[in-house]
Write an enzyme that holds these catalytic residues in place. Structure first.
Site, PDB file in Angstrom:
ATOM      1  N   ARG A  88       0.823  -1.208   0.000  1.00  0.00           N
ATOM      2  CA  ARG A  88       0.000   0.000   0.000  1.00  0.00           C
ATOM      3  C   ARG A  88       0.859   1.261   0.000  1.00  0.00           C
ATOM      4  O   ARG A  88       0.318   2.364  -0.082  1.00  0.00           O
ATOM      5  CB  ARG A  88      -0.865   0.020   1.256  1.00  0.00           C
ATOM      6  CG  ARG A  88      -2.273  -0.531   1.092  1.00  0.00           C
ATOM      7  CD  ARG A  88      -2.915  -0.620   2.471  1.00  0.00           C
ATOM      8  NE  ARG A  88      -4.328  -0.476   2.469  1.00  0.00           N
ATOM      9  CZ  ARG A  88      -5.190  -1.482   2.628  1.00  0.00           C
ATOM     10  NH1 ARG A  88      -4.772  -2.720   2.726  1.00  0.00           N
ATOM     11  NH2 ARG A  88      -6.479  -1.244   2.666  1.00  0.00           N
ATOM     12  N   ARG A 127     -21.563  -1.861   5.286  1.00  0.00           N
ATOM     13  CA  ARG A 127     -20.742  -2.805   6.071  1.00  0.00           C
ATOM     14  C   ARG A 127     -20.724  -2.392   7.544  1.00  0.00           C
ATOM     15  O   ARG A 127     -20.695  -3.240   8.426  1.00  0.00           O
ATOM     16  CB  ARG A 127     -19.318  -2.855   5.505  1.00  0.00           C
ATOM     17  CG  ARG A 127     -18.452  -3.906   6.182  1.00  0.00           C
ATOM     18  CD  ARG A 127     -17.130  -4.111   5.475  1.00  0.00           C
ATOM     19  NE  ARG A 127     -16.240  -2.984   5.637  1.00  0.00           N
ATOM     20  CZ  ARG A 127     -15.054  -2.875   5.066  1.00  0.00           C
ATOM     21  NH1 ARG A 127     -14.615  -3.835   4.277  1.00  0.00           N
ATOM     22  NH2 ARG A 127     -14.298  -1.821   5.259  1.00  0.00           N
ATOM     23  N   ARG A 133     -17.495  -2.695  11.900  1.00  0.00           N
ATOM     24  CA  ARG A 133     -16.057  -2.426  11.971  1.00  0.00           C
ATOM     25  C   ARG A 133     -15.791  -1.015  12.467  1.00  0.00           C
ATOM     26  O   ARG A 133     -16.438  -0.060  12.039  1.00  0.00           O
ATOM     27  CB  ARG A 133     -15.427  -2.619  10.581  1.00  0.00           C
ATOM     28  CG  ARG A 133     -14.664  -3.928  10.483  1.00  0.00           C
ATOM     29  CD  ARG A 133     -14.168  -4.196   9.104  1.00  0.00           C
ATOM     30  NE  ARG A 133     -13.258  -3.167   8.584  1.00  0.00           N
ATOM     31  CZ  ARG A 133     -12.554  -3.308   7.470  1.00  0.00           C
ATOM     32  NH1 ARG A 133     -12.647  -4.436   6.786  1.00  0.00           N
ATOM     33  NH2 ARG A 133     -11.777  -2.356   7.042  1.00  0.00           N
ATOM     34  N   ARG A 144      -9.588   7.299   5.252  1.00  0.00           N
ATOM     35  CA  ARG A 144      -8.971   6.160   4.554  1.00  0.00           C
ATOM     36  C   ARG A 144      -8.886   6.420   3.050  1.00  0.00           C
ATOM     37  O   ARG A 144      -7.922   6.019   2.396  1.00  0.00           O
ATOM     38  CB  ARG A 144      -9.756   4.876   4.841  1.00  0.00           C
ATOM     39  CG  ARG A 144      -9.502   4.372   6.263  1.00  0.00           C
ATOM     40  CD  ARG A 144     -10.585   3.439   6.736  1.00  0.00           C
ATOM     41  NE  ARG A 144     -10.700   2.252   5.929  1.00  0.00           N
ATOM     42  CZ  ARG A 144     -11.827   1.557   5.794  1.00  0.00           C
ATOM     43  NH1 ARG A 144     -12.928   1.949   6.394  1.00  0.00           N
ATOM     44  NH2 ARG A 144     -11.840   0.484   5.042  1.00  0.00           N
TER      45      ARG A 144
HETATM   46  P1  B4P Z   1     -14.360  -5.420   1.032  1.00  0.00           P
HETATM   47  O1  B4P Z   1     -14.131  -6.533   0.091  1.00  0.00           O
HETATM   48  O2  B4P Z   1     -14.442  -5.736   2.490  1.00  0.00           O
HETATM   49  O3  B4P Z   1     -13.383  -4.210   0.852  1.00  0.00           O
HETATM   50  P2  B4P Z   1     -11.817  -4.096   0.935  1.00  0.00           P
HETATM   51  O4  B4P Z   1     -11.470  -3.314  -0.283  1.00  0.00           O
HETATM   52  O5  B4P Z   1     -11.171  -5.433   1.107  1.00  0.00           O
HETATM   53  O6  B4P Z   1     -11.640  -3.364   2.328  1.00  0.00           O
HETATM   54  P3  B4P Z   1     -10.674  -2.356   3.029  1.00  0.00           P
HETATM   55  O7  B4P Z   1      -9.668  -1.776   2.083  1.00  0.00           O
HETATM   56  O8  B4P Z   1     -11.644  -1.427   3.682  1.00  0.00           O
HETATM   57  O9  B4P Z   1      -9.986  -3.097   4.203  1.00  0.00           O
HETATM   58  P4  B4P Z   1      -8.606  -3.797   4.562  1.00  0.00           P
HETATM   59  O10 B4P Z   1      -9.004  -4.923   5.410  1.00  0.00           O
HETATM   60  O11 B4P Z   1      -7.779  -4.112   3.362  1.00  0.00           O
HETATM   61  O12 B4P Z   1     -15.713  -4.736   0.545  1.00  0.00           O
HETATM   62  C1  B4P Z   1     -16.296  -3.662   1.232  1.00  0.00           C
HETATM   63  C2  B4P Z   1     -17.782  -3.884   1.371  1.00  0.00           C
HETATM   64  O13 B4P Z   1     -18.404  -3.871   0.092  1.00  0.00           O
HETATM   65  C3  B4P Z   1     -18.167  -5.209   2.012  1.00  0.00           C
HETATM   66  O14 B4P Z   1     -19.207  -4.993   2.914  1.00  0.00           O
HETATM   67  C4  B4P Z   1     -18.626  -6.067   0.840  1.00  0.00           C
HETATM   68  O15 B4P Z   1     -19.617  -7.000   1.220  1.00  0.00           O
HETATM   69  C5  B4P Z   1     -19.181  -5.028  -0.115  1.00  0.00           C
HETATM   70  N1  B4P Z   1     -19.019  -5.392  -1.513  1.00  0.00           N
HETATM   71  C6  B4P Z   1     -17.910  -5.922  -2.084  1.00  0.00           C
HETATM   72  N2  B4P Z   1     -18.091  -6.120  -3.400  1.00  0.00           N
HETATM   73  C7  B4P Z   1     -19.364  -5.667  -3.681  1.00  0.00           C
HETATM   74  C8  B4P Z   1     -20.145  -5.572  -4.864  1.00  0.00           C
HETATM   75  N3  B4P Z   1     -19.685  -5.985  -6.069  1.00  0.00           N
HETATM   76  N4  B4P Z   1     -21.388  -5.046  -4.767  1.00  0.00           N
HETATM   77  C9  B4P Z   1     -21.873  -4.625  -3.573  1.00  0.00           C
HETATM   78  N5  B4P Z   1     -21.186  -4.699  -2.409  1.00  0.00           N
HETATM   79  C10 B4P Z   1     -19.951  -5.212  -2.464  1.00  0.00           C
HETATM   80  O16 B4P Z   1      -7.796  -2.712   5.445  1.00  0.00           O
HETATM   81  C11 B4P Z   1      -8.223  -2.241   6.705  1.00  0.00           C
HETATM   82  C12 B4P Z   1      -7.120  -1.431   7.422  1.00  0.00           C
HETATM   83  O17 B4P Z   1      -5.978  -2.278   7.751  1.00  0.00           O
HETATM   84  C13 B4P Z   1      -6.479  -0.258   6.653  1.00  0.00           C
HETATM   85  O18 B4P Z   1      -7.264   0.927   6.702  1.00  0.00           O
HETATM   86  C14 B4P Z   1      -5.097  -0.106   7.401  1.00  0.00           C
HETATM   87  O19 B4P Z   1      -5.245   0.575   8.626  1.00  0.00           O
HETATM   88  C15 B4P Z   1      -4.730  -1.555   7.711  1.00  0.00           C
HETATM   89  N6  B4P Z   1      -3.865  -2.123   6.659  1.00  0.00           N
HETATM   90  C16 B4P Z   1      -4.215  -3.157   5.837  1.00  0.00           C
HETATM   91  N7  B4P Z   1      -3.205  -3.430   4.980  1.00  0.00           N
HETATM   92  C17 B4P Z   1      -2.204  -2.522   5.254  1.00  0.00           C
HETATM   93  C18 B4P Z   1      -0.926  -2.277   4.682  1.00  0.00           C
HETATM   94  N8  B4P Z   1      -0.454  -3.003   3.652  1.00  0.00           N
HETATM   95  N9  B4P Z   1      -0.172  -1.278   5.207  1.00  0.00           N
HETATM   96  C19 B4P Z   1      -0.601  -0.555   6.249  1.00  0.00           C
HETATM   97  N10 B4P Z   1      -1.817  -0.722   6.814  1.00  0.00           N
HETATM   98  C20 B4P Z   1      -2.622  -1.697   6.329  1.00  0.00           C
END
Ligand code: B4P
Length: 191
Positions: A88, A127, A133, A144
């Site tokens: 990231r 969500r 969350r 974010r």
């Molecule tokens: P998700 O699939 O949950 O979204 P995401 O992109 O994976 O999530 P995010 O970026 O927020 O979180 P992460 O855990 O990586 O989809 C979101 C929602 O949409 C869900 O409710 C899903 O059901 C819905 N949805 C999905 N597809 C859909 C569709 N086609 N139609 C309708 N609804 C749909 O990161 C969380 C935190 O962890 C970061 O902010 C940071 O603090 C930390 N972190 C993680 N990786 C890091 C890194 N590499 N470096 C530093 N910090 C990090």
């Protein structure tokens, strides 16, 4: 297959990661999930990560990098992996380059899911209601998105220059997005 899945928070990385990883029989490795598991178990890593995550900030690179290095060294990731939400930052890109370089491997493709901002906010507010969350409040969602634009969006150009970028429309039904990702990977030169 060694894949990276990128996209703004709420683009559906976690949602797509499990289907795409299953298709290629590789583990889906989500840094967000690993942090959340550590937070809920109250480990030292979890305690460190929680204050950043709750504020919508990135966990420091040193913490995240060593966690990923340990995870991809596990047996199930020897034949390939899908990284969901890592790298990231530019520093994480360099570190990942070093990790795969040491193993004499390379990343095959970097998938970026593109989703309109209004849809992203809707998904994350939804969500918030279903999963509760801590980082899905309106202020933190905004924070974010800003951090993503500042620190992660520049990575798209880095991977485009390397010829690894596969951009996929992340709007619409989950199954349709999965089909688009797999089709794009199959027809990309390295897929
Ligand atoms: P998700 O699939 O949950 O979204 P995401 O992109 O994976 O999530 P995010 O970026 O927020 O979180 P992460 O855990 O990586 O989809 C979101 C929602 O949409 C869900 O409710 C899903 O059901 C819905 N949805 C999905 N597809 C859909 C569709 N086609 N139609 C309708 N609804 C749909 O990161 C969380 C935190 O962890 C970061 O902010 C940071 O603090 C930390 N972190 C993680 N990786 C890091 C890194 N590499 N470096 C530093 N910090 C990090």
């Amino acid at each position: 297959m060694r894949l990276i899945l990128m996209g703004p928070p709420g683009a559906g990385k976690g949602t797509q990661a499990k289907f795409v990883a299953e298709h290629y029989s590789v583990p889906a490795i989500s840094t967000g999930d690993i942090f959340r598991a550590n937070v809920s178990q109250g480990t030292p890593l979890g305690l460190e990560a929680q204050r950043y995550m709750d504020a919508g900030d990135y966990v420091p690179d040193e913490v995240t990098n060593s966690m990923v290095a340990n995870r991809i060294a596990e047996d199930d990731a020897k034949g390939g992996f899908l990284l969901d939400g890592y790298p990231r930052t530019l520093a994480q890109v360099e570190e990942l380059d070093a990790m795969v370089g040491e193993r004499q491997e390379r990343i095959d493709a970097v998938v970026v899911l593109t989703v309109e901002m209004d849809e992203i906010v809707q998904r994350l507010l939804q969500r918030a209601q279903t999963e509760g969350r801590a980082d899905d409040t309106e202020d933190v969602i905004r924070r974010r998105q800003e951090i993503y634009a500042e620190q992660t969006e520049p990575l798209i150009e880095v991977y485009r220059e390397r010829g690894l970028l596969v951009e996929v429309d992340g709007m619409g039904e989950v199954a349709d997005v999965t089909a688009r990702v797999l089709e794009a990977l199959d027809s990309s030169p390295r897929g």
